[in-house]
Design an enzyme around this catalytic site. Structure first.
Site, PDB file in Angstrom:
ATOM      1  CE  LYS A 279      52.701  34.070  19.896  1.00 50.07           C
ATOM      2  NZ  LYS A 279      51.434  34.718  20.398  1.00 50.07           N
ATOM      3  NE  ARG A 353      53.226  43.571  26.501  1.00 48.23           N
ATOM      4  CZ  ARG A 353      51.909  43.624  26.651  1.00 48.23           C
ATOM      5  NH1 ARG A 353      51.384  43.713  27.866  1.00 48.23           N
ATOM      6  NH2 ARG A 353      51.087  43.230  25.569  1.00 48.23           N
TER       7      ARG A 353
HETATM    8  N1  BES Z   1      53.696  38.583  18.749  1.00 47.41           N
HETATM    9  C1  BES Z   1      52.388  38.568  19.487  1.00 47.41           C
HETATM   10  C2  BES Z   1      51.297  39.351  19.049  1.00 47.41           C
HETATM   11  C3  BES Z   1      50.537  38.755  17.733  1.00 47.41           C
HETATM   12  C4  BES Z   1      49.730  37.761  17.878  1.00 47.41           C
HETATM   13  C5  BES Z   1      50.814  39.601  16.594  1.00 47.41           C
HETATM   14  C6  BES Z   1      49.209  37.313  16.792  1.00 47.41           C
HETATM   15  C7  BES Z   1      50.052  39.009  15.607  1.00 47.41           C
HETATM   16  C8  BES Z   1      49.053  38.116  15.677  1.00 47.41           C
HETATM   17  C9  BES Z   1      52.843  39.151  20.757  1.00 47.41           C
HETATM   18  O1  BES Z   1      54.250  38.855  21.261  1.00 47.41           O
HETATM   19  C10 BES Z   1      51.919  38.374  21.983  1.00 47.41           C
HETATM   20  O2  BES Z   1      51.978  37.431  21.968  1.00 47.41           O
HETATM   21  N2  BES Z   1      51.154  39.276  22.499  1.00 47.41           N
HETATM   22  C11 BES Z   1      50.152  38.898  23.522  1.00 47.41           C
HETATM   23  C12 BES Z   1      50.049  39.660  24.615  1.00 47.41           C
HETATM   24  C13 BES Z   1      49.179  39.255  25.812  1.00 47.41           C
HETATM   25  C14 BES Z   1      50.161  38.041  26.382  1.00 47.41           C
HETATM   26  C15 BES Z   1      49.450  40.183  26.730  1.00 47.41           C
HETATM   27  C16 BES Z   1      48.925  38.717  22.753  1.00 47.41           C
HETATM   28  O3  BES Z   1      48.578  39.362  21.744  1.00 47.41           O
HETATM   29  O4  BES Z   1      48.085  37.898  23.012  1.00 47.41           O
HETATM   30 MN    MN Z   2      54.291  37.020  22.039  1.00 48.79          MN
END
Ligand code: BES
Ligand code: MN
Ligand code: ZN
Length: 503
Positions: A279, A353
């Site tokens: 990230k 997921r």
């Molecule tokens: N934990 C995150 C989702 C999230 C991001 C919650 C920011 C709250 C604030 C999750 O694991 C994630 O990173 N999801 C990705 C999915 C994508 C890579 C398909 C996302 O939301 O970008």
């Molecule tokens: Mn994630």
């Protein structure tokens, strides 16, 4: 804090403060309980309202001192807003009133409540709002600790038609839900170096000891033996070993204890760095909140155990940390999930997921009447719904409706998004049964679509995406304890005989 319900003649009321609700409008109006008090002081309160300085706007507060004929030294007028604001306005008003009272030297306060037919629902809501508000302190406030307020009572007009038993029960429910929310917030706020998968497992075990629940913790070896490879794949980049937590609540006796359980599943990523699909640095600290789904499930178990609800529940929490490292999964890796279906991991940041799909498969062994999973699953959900509503997905209209209604009742609302098949193809993979990422468009929906592939059609299932609602960002940064209230209200309704879903 000691909560209670009091009723009696207005002129005999003894407390340091009496709070009275005022509806907003061209001419602000007192509630019916407020009117009864006003009569006891010969219209002194209405006379002040008539001066036109207090608008009754939701959240506004005005202290009045030493009203002639009033035993309470202080009267607090608190704005209820327009009547159309319903439950949301009501909780905001109660929170503001309690906050204003807590900032004074008041030790014992009364809040006047109307004698409507929905009084128990209002009392549950008000107790929850008050208790939650009073335990929300920031770091500096905690250090300066000044808890003067000891007792809070809801005052009901004497002689009003009321079901005192139902009101008392609702008060206890509000307190238990607040305790569940507090447990969820406390875990959520903990930094990831303290709140590790092992720590979450210990917290579940402690809860089980306190309330005599059944608790089983699967360690890495047991997780491998069970075949939860998707959970292991996420965990393998971290030094922190994963845990799979099983927490079971059964009523002490009665036929309900033999009934099939309802399964609650919570995403327990104690820190989500994104893994190799790292990230960006901005706000990455907030990824310690990526276990808020797990924390809310633990919070619900706390509340249910306190209330001894006649329901059978199983909580399942896959817990691990998502880190980059020499052993971490790479984009393009293919894994076999517990269900037997294979997944091409296109994005290691779509890890929620992966751990949830194994938990959904594992849930089958309990033959649940319904499954509800709770997860900070997608940033896309926060983009779609902001910080107000949880994203709700369901394969069952009755379950969806029951959850939406519970959310309305307790002011912890969700909004349903579609799970149409048209979205499934975003998950097509050239190398496995599916990929773990459907890309940016409709991200919350494709995330839910991924999960749906691990639930059989005949089991009512709902997925709550709490990415936007589990914590507050910015100046008031911190876990919210949501959706503990919505889930508890759903379970209260269920215990009351309303259906879990599907007929
Ligand atoms: N934990 C995150 C989702 C999230 C991001 C919650 C920011 C709250 C604030 C999750 O694991 C994630 O990173 N999801 C990705 C999915 C994508 C890579 C398909 C996302 O939301 O970008
Ligand atoms: Mn994630
Ligand atoms: Zn995550």
């Amino acid at each position: 804090m000691e909560f209670s319900i009091k009723s009696g003649a207005p002129e005999n009321l003894a407390a340091d403060c009496m709070a009275i609700g005022v509806f907003a409008g061209v001419k602000p109006r007192l509630t019916s309980a407020g009117k009864a008090l006003d009569q006891a002081v010969n219209g002194a309160i209405q006379a002040i309202l008539d001066k036109g300085d207090f608008s009754g706007k939701t959240g506004s507060c005005q202290f009045l001192y030493n009203l002639p004929g009033m035993k309470c030294e202080r009267v607090l007028l608190f704005g209820l807003g327009k009547e159309s604001e319903a439950t949301t306005g009501f909780t905001r008003a109660i929170r503001a009133a309690v906050k204003a009272i807590a900032a004074t030297r008041v030790e014992e306060a009364l809040i006047a409540l109307d004698a409507d037919s929905d009084a128990p629902d209002k009392i549950r809501l008000a107790t929850l709002a008050a208790a939650d508000e009073l335990t929300r302190k920031n770091w500096t406030e905690q250090k300066e600790k000044n808890d003067v307020l000891k007792k809070l009572a809801f005052w009901r007009v004497a002689g009003a038609k009321r079901d005192a038993g139902a009101e008392e029960k609702a008060l206890r429910e509000g307190e238990a839900i607040a305790a569940g929310m507090k447990a969820a917030r406390t875990l959520g706020d903990m930094p990831a170096n303290q709140c590790t998968p092992g720590y979450l497992a210990d917290a579940a075990e402690k809860l089980a000891k306190r309330h005599k629940l059944h608790c089983e913790i699967l360690d890495e070896k047991a997780i491998r033996a069970a075949g939860m490879n998707a959970l292991l794949a996420v965990a393998q980049g971290s030094r922190q070993p994963p845990r799979f937590i099983v927490l079971e609540y059964k009523p002490r006796s009665g036929k309900k204890s033999a009934a099939k359980p309802l399964a609650l599943i919570g995403k327990g990523i104690t820190f989500d760095s994104g893994g190799i699909s790292l990230k960006p640095p901005a706000n990455m600290d907030e990824m310690k909140f990526d276990m808020c789904g797990a924390a809310s499930v633990i919070g619900v178990m706390e509340a249910v155990a306190r209330l001894r609800l006649p329901l059978h529940l199983v909580a399942l929490i896959p817990a691990c940390e998502n880190m980059p490292g020499g052993d971490a999964t790479r984009p393009g890796d293919v894994i076999a999930t517990l269900s037997g279906q294979t997944v091409e991991i296109l994005n290691t940041d779509a890890e929620g997921r992966l751990i949830l799909c194994d938990a959904l498969t594992y849930a089958k062994r309990f033959d649940p009447i319904a499954i509800i999973d709770v997860a900070t699953l997608t940033g896309a959900c926060a983009i779609a719904l902001g910080r107000v509503a949880h994203g709700l997905f369901a394969n069952d209209d009755a379950l969806s409706a029951a959850l939406l209604k519970a959310g309305e009742m307790i002011d912890d609302r969700a909004w349903r998004l579609p799970l149409w098949n048209d979205y499934q193809e975003a998950l097509d993979s050239q190398f496995a049964d599916m990929s773990n990422s459907g890309g940016r468009e409709g991200g919350a929906i494709t995330g839910a679509c991924f999960l749906s592939r691990f639930v059989d059609k005949k089991t009512p299932w709902a997925h709550l995406d709490i990415a936007g609602t589990a914590w507050k960002t910015g100046k008031e940064k911190g876990a919210t304890g949501r959706p503990v209230a919505m889930l508890c209200q759903y379970l209260l309704n269920l215990a009351d005989g309303k259906t879990a879903g599907r007929g």
